[in-house]
Design a protein around this motif. Structure first.
Motif, mmCIF file in Angstrom:
data_model
loop_
_atom_site.group_PDB
_atom_site.id
_atom_site.type_symbol
_atom_site.label_atom_id
_atom_site.label_comp_id
_atom_site.label_asym_id
_atom_site.label_seq_id
_atom_site.Cartn_x
_atom_site.Cartn_y
_atom_site.Cartn_z
ATOM 1 N N LEU A 1 50.654 38.099 84.335
ATOM 2 C CA LEU A 1 49.730 37.202 84.471
ATOM 3 C C LEU A 1 49.799 36.459 85.897
ATOM 4 O O LEU A 1 48.740 36.175 86.780
ATOM 5 C CB LEU A 1 50.192 35.804 83.646
ATOM 6 N N TRP A 2 51.053 36.660 86.434
ATOM 7 C CA TRP A 2 51.068 36.181 88.093
ATOM 8 C C TRP A 2 50.348 37.154 88.808
ATOM 9 O O TRP A 2 49.663 36.567 89.837
ATOM 10 C CB TRP A 2 52.435 35.950 88.192
ATOM 11 N N ALA A 3 50.357 38.216 88.379
ATOM 12 C CA ALA A 3 49.760 39.327 89.308
ATOM 13 C C ALA A 3 48.218 39.119 89.259
ATOM 14 O O ALA A 3 47.557 39.234 90.271
ATOM 15 C CB ALA A 3 50.120 40.661 88.895
ATOM 16 N N LEU A 4 47.748 38.709 87.974
ATOM 17 C CA LEU A 4 46.458 38.658 87.716
ATOM 18 C C LEU A 4 45.886 37.360 88.171
ATOM 19 O O LEU A 4 44.595 37.466 89.072
ATOM 20 C CB LEU A 4 46.070 38.586 86.212
ATOM 21 N N TRP A 5 46.632 36.190 88.262
ATOM 22 C CA TRP A 5 46.097 35.054 88.472
ATOM 23 C C TRP A 5 46.498 34.629 90.056
ATOM 24 O O TRP A 5 46.205 33.500 90.593
ATOM 25 C CB TRP A 5 46.702 33.808 87.510
ATOM 26 N N GLY A 6 47.556 35.373 90.633
ATOM 27 C CA GLY A 6 48.080 34.841 91.857
ATOM 28 C C GLY A 6 49.047 33.660 91.851
ATOM 29 O O GLY A 6 49.518 33.310 90.543
ATOM 30 N N SER A 7 48.782 32.846 92.841
ATOM 31 C CA SER A 7 49.783 31.497 92.759
ATOM 32 C C SER A 7 48.974 30.439 91.984
ATOM 33 O O SER A 7 49.895 29.328 91.445
ATOM 34 C CB SER A 7 49.922 30.997 94.148
ATOM 35 N N GLU A 8 47.787 30.424 91.582
ATOM 36 C CA GLU A 8 47.122 29.679 90.787
ATOM 37 C C GLU A 8 47.776 29.781 89.278
ATOM 38 O O GLU A 8 47.808 30.981 88.713
ATOM 39 C CB GLU A 8 45.659 29.702 90.793
ATOM 40 N N GLY A 9 48.030 28.712 88.597
ATOM 41 C CA GLY A 9 48.509 28.936 87.061
ATOM 42 C C GLY A 9 49.850 29.461 86.859
ATOM 43 O O GLY A 9 50.121 29.791 86.010
ATOM 44 N N THR A 10 50.780 29.138 87.738
ATOM 45 C CA THR A 10 52.342 29.606 87.743
ATOM 46 C C THR A 10 52.804 29.241 86.730
ATOM 47 O O THR A 10 53.425 29.684 85.876
ATOM 48 C CB THR A 10 52.796 29.108 89.060
ATOM 49 N N LEU A 11 52.584 27.680 86.315
ATOM 50 C CA LEU A 11 53.205 27.274 85.139
ATOM 51 C C LEU A 11 52.595 27.610 83.722
ATOM 52 O O LEU A 11 53.316 27.754 82.741
ATOM 53 C CB LEU A 11 53.239 25.836 85.353
ATOM 54 N N THR A 12 51.485 27.456 83.956
ATOM 55 C CA THR A 12 50.465 28.132 82.531
ATOM 56 C C THR A 12 50.932 29.452 82.038
ATOM 57 O O THR A 12 51.179 29.675 81.046
ATOM 58 C CB THR A 12 48.954 27.846 82.936
ATOM 59 N N ALA A 13 51.251 30.284 83.231
ATOM 60 C CA ALA A 13 51.529 31.578 82.801
ATOM 61 C C ALA A 13 52.744 31.617 82.140
ATOM 62 O O ALA A 13 53.025 32.336 81.215
ATOM 63 C CB ALA A 13 51.667 32.611 84.053
ATOM 64 N N LYS A 14 53.611 30.943 82.391
ATOM 65 C CA LYS A 14 54.832 30.777 82.034
ATOM 66 C C LYS A 14 55.165 30.204 80.607
ATOM 67 O O LYS A 14 55.614 30.720 79.668
ATOM 68 C CB LYS A 14 55.882 29.806 82.843
ATOM 69 N N VAL A 15 54.288 29.145 80.184
ATOM 70 C CA VAL A 15 53.964 28.746 78.977
ATOM 71 C C VAL A 15 53.454 30.025 78.183
ATOM 72 O O VAL A 15 54.306 29.955 76.939
ATOM 73 C CB VAL A 15 53.018 27.382 78.866
ATOM 74 N N ILE A 16 52.413 30.454 78.423
ATOM 75 C CA ILE A 16 52.052 31.573 77.643
ATOM 76 C C ILE A 16 52.841 32.647 77.351
ATOM 77 O O ILE A 16 52.940 32.842 76.268
ATOM 78 C CB ILE A 16 50.635 32.297 78.307
ATOM 79 N N ALA A 17 53.826 33.307 78.407
ATOM 80 C CA ALA A 17 54.639 34.299 78.126
ATOM 81 C C ALA A 17 55.783 33.731 77.349
ATOM 82 O O ALA A 17 56.165 34.324 76.360
ATOM 83 C CB ALA A 17 55.093 34.431 79.614
ATOM 84 N N THR A 18 55.924 32.553 77.429
ATOM 85 C CA THR A 18 57.270 31.834 76.594
ATOM 86 C C THR A 18 56.919 31.758 75.162
ATOM 87 O O THR A 18 57.641 32.025 74.119
ATOM 88 C CB THR A 18 57.663 30.488 77.271
ATOM 89 N N VAL A 19 55.598 31.444 74.846
ATOM 90 C CA VAL A 19 55.093 31.504 73.365
ATOM 91 C C VAL A 19 55.113 32.717 72.744
ATOM 92 O O VAL A 19 55.565 32.686 71.629
ATOM 93 C CB VAL A 19 53.813 30.579 73.347
ATOM 94 N N ILE A 20 54.699 33.658 73.642
ATOM 95 C CA ILE A 20 54.503 34.995 72.837
ATOM 96 C C ILE A 20 55.880 35.510 72.814
ATOM 97 O O ILE A 20 56.570 36.127 71.517
ATOM 98 C CB ILE A 20 53.957 35.990 73.901
ATOM 99 N N ALA A 21 57.059 35.418 73.512
ATOM 100 C CA ALA A 21 58.331 35.698 73.323
ATOM 101 C C ALA A 21 59.127 35.145 72.392
ATOM 102 O O ALA A 21 59.984 35.701 71.718
ATOM 103 C CB ALA A 21 59.095 35.686 74.909
ATOM 104 N N ALA A 22 58.860 33.614 72.353
ATOM 105 C CA ALA A 22 59.408 32.930 71.290
ATOM 106 C C ALA A 22 59.033 33.261 69.664
ATOM 107 O O ALA A 22 59.952 33.177 68.852
ATOM 108 C CB ALA A 22 59.101 31.079 71.675
#
Length: 160
Positions: free
Chosen positions: A39-60
């Motif tokens: 997600l960071w590669a796709l979105w760049g520096s925009e959405g840094t925290l949003t990408a982390k939330v999405i990844a964490t929900v999937i992993a959780a």
């Protein structure tokens, strides 16, 4: 002698739980780390925290099922809905710990590189994991209750 044997059995059970929890956690970490970096590669520096939330929900979600049906399968089941909701609430606290580390790195220290994001993620994941293990055992995957006959057979806690 029974006291020593029971202490050893409790320690051995804890070691097994920690090893299983670590295995599930390592797999969830790979999922989390992989998804967030994509997600960071796709979105760049925009959405840094949003990408982390999405990844964490999937992993959780993966971690819940791994912990419920493997790590803590011997513990009482208090209902899928109750456990799942509590798991995600406590995982939210773990995520908050991770976001604080990532946000501190990104917004306070001004570190905006993929390497800085990953280092902050590793630190946050380590701190969040300590909280998660403790809280899951305490509130989500409850210890089995001893049956009255098991207590009678165990004998007194003092040695003779």
């Amino acid at each position: 002698m029974q006291l020593i044997r029971r202490a050893y059995e409790r320690f051995a059970a804890l070691v097994h739980e920690v090893l299983k929890f670590g295995t599930v956690g390592a797999m969830a970490f790979v999922i989390n780390f992989g998804v967030v970096n994509i997600l960071w590669a796709l979105w760049g520096s925009e959405g840094t925290l949003t990408a982390k939330v999405i990844a964490t929900v999937i992993a959780a979600t993966f971690a819940y099922f791994g912990n419920r049906y493997w790590t803590f399968r011997h513990r009482e089941q208090s209902g899928l809905a109750r456990e799942y909701v509590l798991f995600f609430i406590l995982n939210g606290v773990g995520l908050l710990i991770e976001l604080l580390c990532l946000g501190f790195s990104r917004y306070t220290l001004g570190l905006d590189s993929l390497i800085a994001n990953n280092i902050a993620t590793l630190i946050g994941t380590g701190l969040g994991t300590l909280f998660r293990f403790w809280s899951y055992k305490r509130w989500v995957f409850l210890a089995p209750e001893l049956q009255p006959e098991a207590v009678d057979q165990a004998g007194p806690l003092t040695t003779r």
